[in-house]
Design a protein around this motif. Structure first.
Motif, PDB file in Angstrom:
ATOM      1  N   ARG A  27      70.015  30.019   3.668  1.00 21.97           N
ATOM      2  CA  ARG A  27      70.235  29.066   4.755  1.00 21.97           C
ATOM      3  C   ARG A  27      69.628  29.557   6.057  1.00 21.97           C
ATOM      4  O   ARG A  27      69.133  28.755   6.858  1.00 21.97           O
ATOM      5  CB  ARG A  27      71.742  28.818   4.907  1.00 21.97           C
ATOM      6  CG  ARG A  27      72.327  27.988   3.773  1.00 21.97           C
ATOM      7  CD  ARG A  27      73.770  27.647   4.011  1.00 21.97           C
ATOM      8  NE  ARG A  27      74.289  26.745   2.982  1.00 21.97           N
ATOM      9  CZ  ARG A  27      75.536  26.301   2.943  1.00 21.97           C
ATOM     10  NH1 ARG A  27      76.411  26.691   3.872  1.00 21.97           N
ATOM     11  NH2 ARG A  27      75.922  25.474   1.984  1.00 21.97           N
ATOM     12  N   ILE A  28      69.663  30.870   6.278  1.00 25.36           N
ATOM     13  CA  ILE A  28      69.035  31.431   7.482  1.00 25.36           C
ATOM     14  C   ILE A  28      67.537  31.169   7.459  1.00 25.36           C
ATOM     15  O   ILE A  28      66.947  30.754   8.462  1.00 25.36           O
ATOM     16  CB  ILE A  28      69.331  32.941   7.585  1.00 25.36           C
ATOM     17  CG1 ILE A  28      70.824  33.173   7.880  1.00 25.36           C
ATOM     18  CG2 ILE A  28      68.463  33.579   8.673  1.00 25.36           C
ATOM     19  CD1 ILE A  28      71.242  34.621   7.840  1.00 25.36           C
ATOM     20  N   ILE A  76      62.726  28.039   9.113  1.00 26.41           N
ATOM     21  CA  ILE A  76      61.586  27.212   8.715  1.00 26.41           C
ATOM     22  C   ILE A  76      61.618  25.875   9.446  1.00 26.41           C
ATOM     23  O   ILE A  76      60.597  25.394   9.948  1.00 26.41           O
ATOM     24  CB  ILE A  76      61.580  27.004   7.188  1.00 26.41           C
ATOM     25  CG1 ILE A  76      61.251  28.321   6.464  1.00 26.41           C
ATOM     26  CG2 ILE A  76      60.564  25.937   6.789  1.00 26.41           C
ATOM     27  CD1 ILE A  76      61.436  28.245   4.966  1.00 26.41           C
ATOM     28  N   LYS A  77      62.817  25.255   9.521  1.00 23.79           N
ATOM     29  CA  LYS A  77      62.940  23.977  10.205  1.00 23.79           C
ATOM     30  C   LYS A  77      62.641  24.114  11.695  1.00 23.79           C
ATOM     31  O   LYS A  77      62.120  23.193  12.323  1.00 23.79           O
ATOM     32  CB  LYS A  77      64.335  23.399   9.993  1.00 23.79           C
ATOM     33  CG  LYS A  77      64.582  22.921   8.574  1.00 23.79           C
ATOM     34  CD  LYS A  77      65.995  22.373   8.410  1.00 23.79           C
ATOM     35  CE  LYS A  77      66.214  21.887   6.978  1.00 23.79           C
ATOM     36  NZ  LYS A  77      67.602  21.386   6.778  1.00 23.79           N
ATOM     37  N   ALA A  78      62.993  25.275  12.256  1.00 27.82           N
ATOM     38  CA  ALA A  78      62.703  25.521  13.662  1.00 27.82           C
ATOM     39  C   ALA A  78      61.243  25.929  13.879  1.00 27.82           C
ATOM     40  O   ALA A  78      60.816  26.156  15.016  1.00 27.82           O
ATOM     41  CB  ALA A  78      63.619  26.610  14.205  1.00 27.82           C
ATOM     42  N   LYS A  79      60.505  26.036  12.742  1.00 25.97           N
ATOM     43  CA  LYS A  79      59.081  26.395  12.752  1.00 25.97           C
ATOM     44  C   LYS A  79      58.833  27.776  13.345  1.00 25.97           C
ATOM     45  O   LYS A  79      57.782  28.048  13.934  1.00 25.97           O
ATOM     46  CB  LYS A  79      58.269  25.342  13.514  1.00 25.97           C
ATOM     47  CG  LYS A  79      58.309  23.968  12.841  1.00 25.97           C
ATOM     48  CD  LYS A  79      57.410  22.982  13.536  1.00 25.97           C
ATOM     49  CE  LYS A  79      57.446  21.631  12.809  1.00 25.97           C
ATOM     50  NZ  LYS A  79      56.578  20.626  13.467  1.00 25.97           N
TER      51      LYS A  79
END
Length: 279
Positions: A44-45, A50-53
Protein backbone atom coordinates in the motif's frame (compact mmCIF):
# COMPACT_ATOMS: atom_id res chain seq x y z
CA UNK A 1 -1.46 -21.33 33.26
CA UNK A 2 -0.25 -24.88 33.49
CA UNK A 3 -3.30 -25.98 31.52
CA UNK A 4 -2.42 -23.59 28.71
CA UNK A 5 1.20 -24.75 28.81
CA UNK A 6 0.12 -28.34 28.65
CA UNK A 7 -2.16 -27.54 25.72
CA UNK A 8 0.64 -25.82 23.78
CA UNK A 9 2.94 -28.79 24.34
CA UNK A 10 0.50 -31.37 23.02
CA UNK A 11 2.32 -33.44 20.44
CA UNK A 12 0.59 -33.59 17.06
CA UNK A 13 3.20 -35.33 14.94
CA UNK A 14 6.46 -37.12 15.59
CA UNK A 15 9.08 -38.15 13.07
CA UNK A 16 12.63 -39.04 13.99
CA UNK A 17 13.95 -36.61 16.54
CA UNK A 18 11.54 -33.87 15.50
CA UNK A 19 8.23 -33.19 17.20
CA UNK A 20 5.42 -30.94 16.02
CA UNK A 21 3.41 -29.50 18.88
CA UNK A 22 0.47 -27.13 19.10
CA UNK A 23 2.69 -24.12 19.80
CA UNK A 24 4.67 -24.89 16.61
CA UNK A 25 1.48 -24.62 14.56
CA UNK A 26 0.45 -21.42 16.34
CA UNK A 27 3.91 -19.93 15.83
CA UNK A 28 3.86 -20.77 12.13
CA UNK A 29 0.41 -19.23 11.80
CA UNK A 30 1.65 -16.09 13.57
CA UNK A 31 4.68 -15.85 11.28
CA UNK A 32 2.46 -16.32 8.21
CA UNK A 33 -0.05 -13.66 9.31
CA UNK A 34 2.69 -11.21 10.29
CA UNK A 35 4.44 -11.66 6.94
CA UNK A 36 1.19 -11.12 5.02
CA UNK A 37 0.41 -7.96 7.03
CA UNK A 38 3.89 -6.53 6.51
CA UNK A 39 3.71 -7.21 2.77
CA UNK A 40 0.26 -5.64 2.58
CA UNK A 41 1.47 -2.49 4.36
CA UNK A 42 4.54 -2.23 2.13
CA UNK A 43 2.41 -2.77 -1.00
CA UNK A 44 0.00 0.00 0.00
CA UNK A 45 2.91 2.35 0.67
CA UNK A 46 4.27 1.66 -2.81
CA UNK A 47 0.82 2.18 -4.38
CA UNK A 48 0.46 5.49 -2.57
CA UNK A 49 3.84 6.65 -3.83
CA UNK A 50 3.02 5.51 -7.38
CA UNK A 51 -0.30 7.39 -7.36
CA UNK A 52 1.51 10.46 -6.07
CA UNK A 53 3.94 9.96 -8.99
CA UNK A 54 6.92 9.98 -6.65
CA UNK A 55 8.14 6.64 -8.02
CA UNK A 56 8.09 4.98 -11.43
CA UNK A 57 5.43 2.23 -11.46
CA UNK A 58 7.55 -0.46 -13.11
CA UNK A 59 10.58 0.01 -10.88
CA UNK A 60 8.45 0.35 -7.73
CA UNK A 61 6.70 -2.96 -8.39
CA UNK A 62 10.05 -4.59 -9.18
CA UNK A 63 11.50 -3.36 -5.89
CA UNK A 64 8.39 -4.58 -4.07
CA UNK A 65 8.91 -8.05 -5.58
CA UNK A 66 12.48 -8.11 -4.24
CA UNK A 67 11.30 -7.08 -0.76
CA UNK A 68 8.52 -9.66 -0.98
CA UNK A 69 10.88 -12.55 -1.75
CA UNK A 70 13.33 -11.47 0.97
CA UNK A 71 10.53 -11.43 3.56
CA UNK A 72 9.19 -14.79 2.39
CA UNK A 73 12.65 -16.40 2.64
CA UNK A 74 13.16 -14.84 6.07
CA UNK A 75 9.74 -16.08 7.22
CA UNK A 76 10.50 -19.62 6.02
CA UNK A 77 13.87 -19.55 7.81
CA UNK A 78 12.28 -18.36 11.05
CA UNK A 79 9.55 -21.00 10.72
CA UNK A 80 12.09 -23.79 10.26
CA UNK A 81 14.09 -22.59 13.25
CA UNK A 82 10.90 -22.50 15.29
CA UNK A 83 10.27 -26.13 14.32
CA UNK A 84 13.74 -26.99 15.57
CA UNK A 85 15.12 -27.70 12.10
CA UNK A 86 18.70 -26.46 11.73
CA UNK A 87 19.21 -24.44 8.59
CA UNK A 88 22.87 -25.50 8.30
CA UNK A 89 21.87 -29.15 8.07
CA UNK A 90 19.08 -28.33 5.62
CA UNK A 91 21.42 -26.33 3.38
CA UNK A 92 24.03 -29.08 3.43
CA UNK A 93 21.41 -31.66 2.45
CA UNK A 94 20.05 -29.37 -0.27
CA UNK A 95 23.51 -28.87 -1.73
CA UNK A 96 24.02 -32.60 -2.02
CA UNK A 97 20.59 -32.95 -3.59
CA UNK A 98 21.28 -30.19 -6.14
CA UNK A 99 24.58 -31.78 -7.13
CA UNK A 100 22.74 -35.05 -7.63
CA UNK A 101 20.09 -33.46 -9.82
CA UNK A 102 22.74 -31.67 -11.87
CA UNK A 103 21.69 -30.46 -15.28
CA UNK A 104 18.08 -31.47 -14.75
CA UNK A 105 17.32 -28.23 -12.89
CA UNK A 106 19.87 -26.02 -14.62
CA UNK A 107 17.17 -24.23 -16.63
CA UNK A 108 15.07 -23.77 -13.49
CA UNK A 109 17.88 -21.90 -11.73
CA UNK A 110 18.68 -20.02 -14.92
CA UNK A 111 15.13 -18.65 -14.87
CA UNK A 112 15.44 -17.77 -11.16
CA UNK A 113 18.68 -15.87 -11.66
CA UNK A 114 17.23 -14.14 -14.72
CA UNK A 115 14.21 -13.05 -12.67
CA UNK A 116 16.53 -11.54 -10.07
CA UNK A 117 18.47 -9.74 -12.81
CA UNK A 118 15.23 -8.29 -14.24
CA UNK A 119 14.07 -7.07 -10.84
CA UNK A 120 17.41 -5.45 -9.99
CA UNK A 121 18.45 -4.01 -13.38
CA UNK A 122 14.98 -2.94 -14.48
CA UNK A 123 15.69 -3.50 -18.18
CA UNK A 124 12.13 -4.84 -18.41
CA UNK A 125 9.57 -3.63 -15.88
CA UNK A 126 5.84 -4.01 -15.28
CA UNK A 127 3.87 -2.03 -17.85
CA UNK A 128 6.55 -2.17 -20.54
CA UNK A 129 5.54 -3.03 -24.10
CA UNK A 130 7.96 -5.61 -25.49
CA UNK A 131 8.39 -7.57 -28.70
CA UNK A 132 9.72 -11.11 -28.36
CA UNK A 133 9.95 -13.55 -31.27
CA UNK A 134 7.70 -11.28 -33.34
CA UNK A 135 5.02 -11.15 -30.61
CA UNK A 136 4.08 -7.79 -29.08
CA UNK A 137 2.76 -7.76 -25.53
CA UNK A 138 2.62 -5.81 -22.28
CA UNK A 139 4.42 -7.01 -19.12
CA UNK A 140 1.81 -7.33 -16.37
CA UNK A 141 3.82 -9.18 -13.72
CA UNK A 142 7.43 -10.22 -13.12
CA UNK A 143 7.96 -13.16 -10.78
CA UNK A 144 11.16 -14.92 -9.79
CA UNK A 145 10.98 -17.60 -12.49
CA UNK A 146 8.44 -16.41 -15.07
CA UNK A 147 6.79 -13.21 -16.26
CA UNK A 148 3.23 -12.63 -17.44
CA UNK A 149 2.77 -10.96 -20.82
CA UNK A 150 -0.60 -9.89 -22.25
CA UNK A 151 -0.83 -9.64 -26.04
CA UNK A 152 -2.94 -7.15 -27.97
CA UNK A 153 -5.49 -9.95 -28.36
CA UNK A 154 -5.76 -10.04 -24.54
CA UNK A 155 -4.07 -13.47 -24.39
CA UNK A 156 -1.97 -14.13 -21.31
CA UNK A 157 1.43 -15.70 -22.05
CA UNK A 158 3.79 -16.99 -19.36
CA UNK A 159 7.36 -16.33 -20.47
CA UNK A 160 10.46 -17.79 -18.72
CA UNK A 161 12.60 -14.94 -17.43
CA UNK A 162 15.67 -16.37 -19.15
CA UNK A 163 14.10 -15.47 -22.53
CA UNK A 164 13.67 -11.84 -21.47
CA UNK A 165 17.30 -11.70 -20.38
CA UNK A 166 19.08 -13.90 -22.93
CA UNK A 167 17.06 -13.39 -26.13
CA UNK A 168 16.84 -10.29 -28.32
CA UNK A 169 13.92 -8.33 -26.86
CA UNK A 170 12.65 -5.03 -28.24
CA UNK A 171 11.42 -2.85 -25.38
CA UNK A 172 9.22 -0.27 -27.08
CA UNK A 173 8.62 1.52 -23.78
CA UNK A 174 12.30 2.49 -23.59
CA UNK A 175 11.96 4.55 -26.76
CA UNK A 176 11.60 8.08 -25.43
CA UNK A 177 11.09 9.48 -28.90
CA UNK A 178 8.32 8.51 -31.31
CA UNK A 179 8.89 5.42 -33.47
CA UNK A 180 8.59 5.41 -37.26
CA UNK A 181 6.07 3.22 -39.08
CA UNK A 182 4.69 3.16 -42.60
CA UNK A 183 1.59 2.27 -44.63
CA UNK A 184 1.76 1.00 -48.22
CA UNK A 185 -0.73 1.64 -50.99
CA UNK A 186 -0.80 1.08 -54.75
CA UNK A 187 -2.34 3.32 -57.40
CA UNK A 188 -3.17 2.60 -61.02
CA UNK A 189 -0.68 3.28 -63.79
CA UNK A 190 -1.27 6.73 -65.23
CA UNK A 191 -2.07 8.30 -61.83
CA UNK A 192 -0.56 11.69 -60.97
CA UNK A 193 2.00 10.55 -58.36
CA UNK A 194 2.56 14.01 -56.85
CA UNK A 195 -1.14 14.35 -56.20
CA UNK A 196 -1.36 10.82 -54.75
CA UNK A 197 1.55 11.52 -52.38
CA UNK A 198 -0.11 14.71 -51.13
CA UNK A 199 -3.32 12.80 -50.42
CA UNK A 200 -1.66 10.00 -48.42
CA UNK A 201 0.36 12.59 -46.47
CA UNK A 202 -2.83 14.47 -45.66
CA UNK A 203 -4.49 11.20 -44.54
CA UNK A 204 -1.62 10.48 -42.14
CA UNK A 205 -1.62 13.99 -40.67
CA UNK A 206 -5.36 13.80 -39.93
CA UNK A 207 -4.72 11.06 -37.38
CA UNK A 208 -4.26 12.48 -33.86
CA UNK A 209 -1.82 9.71 -32.92
CA UNK A 210 0.64 10.77 -35.64
CA UNK A 211 3.41 13.08 -34.42
CA UNK A 212 3.79 16.44 -36.15
CA UNK A 213 7.55 16.34 -35.62
CA UNK A 214 9.29 14.66 -37.32
CA UNK A 215 6.93 15.35 -40.18
CA UNK A 216 5.44 12.43 -42.12
CA UNK A 217 6.66 11.96 -45.67
CA UNK A 218 5.66 9.89 -48.69
CA UNK A 219 7.70 8.26 -51.42
CA UNK A 220 7.29 6.23 -54.56
CA UNK A 221 8.94 2.86 -53.96
CA UNK A 222 8.55 0.74 -57.10
CA UNK A 223 6.73 -0.21 -60.27
CA UNK A 224 4.51 -3.09 -59.25
CA UNK A 225 2.99 -5.73 -61.49
CA UNK A 226 -0.38 -4.00 -61.44
CA UNK A 227 0.24 -0.74 -59.60
CA UNK A 228 2.54 2.13 -58.78
CA UNK A 229 3.47 1.45 -55.16
CA UNK A 230 3.68 4.28 -52.62
CA UNK A 231 4.49 4.44 -48.91
CA UNK A 232 3.68 7.06 -46.30
CA UNK A 233 6.02 7.20 -43.29
CA UNK A 234 4.95 8.65 -39.95
CA UNK A 235 6.03 8.76 -36.30
CA UNK A 236 3.94 7.87 -33.26
CA UNK A 237 4.39 7.05 -29.57
CA UNK A 238 1.30 4.83 -29.50
CA UNK A 239 3.04 1.51 -30.10
CA UNK A 240 0.37 -0.51 -28.28
CA UNK A 241 -2.39 0.53 -30.74
CA UNK A 242 -0.23 0.91 -33.83
CA UNK A 243 -2.32 -1.54 -35.89
CA UNK A 244 -5.42 0.54 -35.13
CA UNK A 245 -3.54 3.72 -36.10
CA UNK A 246 -2.52 2.14 -39.41
CA UNK A 247 -6.09 1.01 -40.02
CA UNK A 248 -7.43 4.53 -39.53
CA UNK A 249 -4.82 5.96 -41.90
CA UNK A 250 -5.72 3.35 -44.55
CA UNK A 251 -9.39 4.32 -44.28
CA UNK A 252 -8.54 7.99 -44.73
CA UNK A 253 -6.43 7.15 -47.78
CA UNK A 254 -9.28 5.14 -49.28
CA UNK A 255 -11.73 8.02 -48.74
CA UNK A 256 -9.32 10.54 -50.24
CA UNK A 257 -8.67 8.38 -53.30
CA UNK A 258 -12.39 7.85 -53.87
CA UNK A 259 -13.05 11.60 -53.63
CA UNK A 260 -10.30 12.36 -56.12
CA UNK A 261 -11.04 9.52 -58.58
CA UNK A 262 -7.78 7.72 -57.90
CA UNK A 263 -7.99 3.98 -58.47
CA UNK A 264 -6.42 1.35 -56.24
CA UNK A 265 -5.89 -1.48 -58.75
CA UNK A 266 -6.22 -5.17 -58.12
CA UNK A 267 -3.89 -7.77 -59.65
CA UNK A 268 -4.84 -8.78 -63.16
CA UNK A 269 -3.35 -10.91 -65.90
CA UNK A 270 -3.68 -10.79 -69.67
CA UNK A 271 -4.04 -14.21 -71.25
CA UNK A 272 -3.23 -14.60 -74.95
CA UNK A 273 -4.55 -17.77 -76.59
CA UNK A 274 -2.66 -18.82 -79.67
CA UNK A 275 -4.41 -21.48 -81.69
CA UNK A 276 -2.10 -23.71 -83.68
CA UNK A 277 -2.89 -24.51 -87.32
CA UNK A 278 -3.75 -28.10 -88.25
CA UNK A 279 -1.18 -30.14 -90.18
Amino acid sequence: MSTMKDFLQIELLHFGKYQIMVYHILALAGIFIATKLILLIIYRIFLRQIKAKNYDEGRSLAFYQIVKYILIVAAIAIGLETMGIKLTLLLAGSAALLVGLGLGIQQFFNDLVSGLVLLIEGTVTVGDIVELDGLVGKITEINMRTSNVVTRDNIMIIVPNSKLVGDNVINWSHNREATRFHVEVGVAYGTDLDRAEKLILSAALKNKQVAKHPEPFARFIEFGNSSLDLEVYFWTKNMWEIEYVKSEIRKEIYKAFNSNNITIPFPQRDIHIVSGGGS
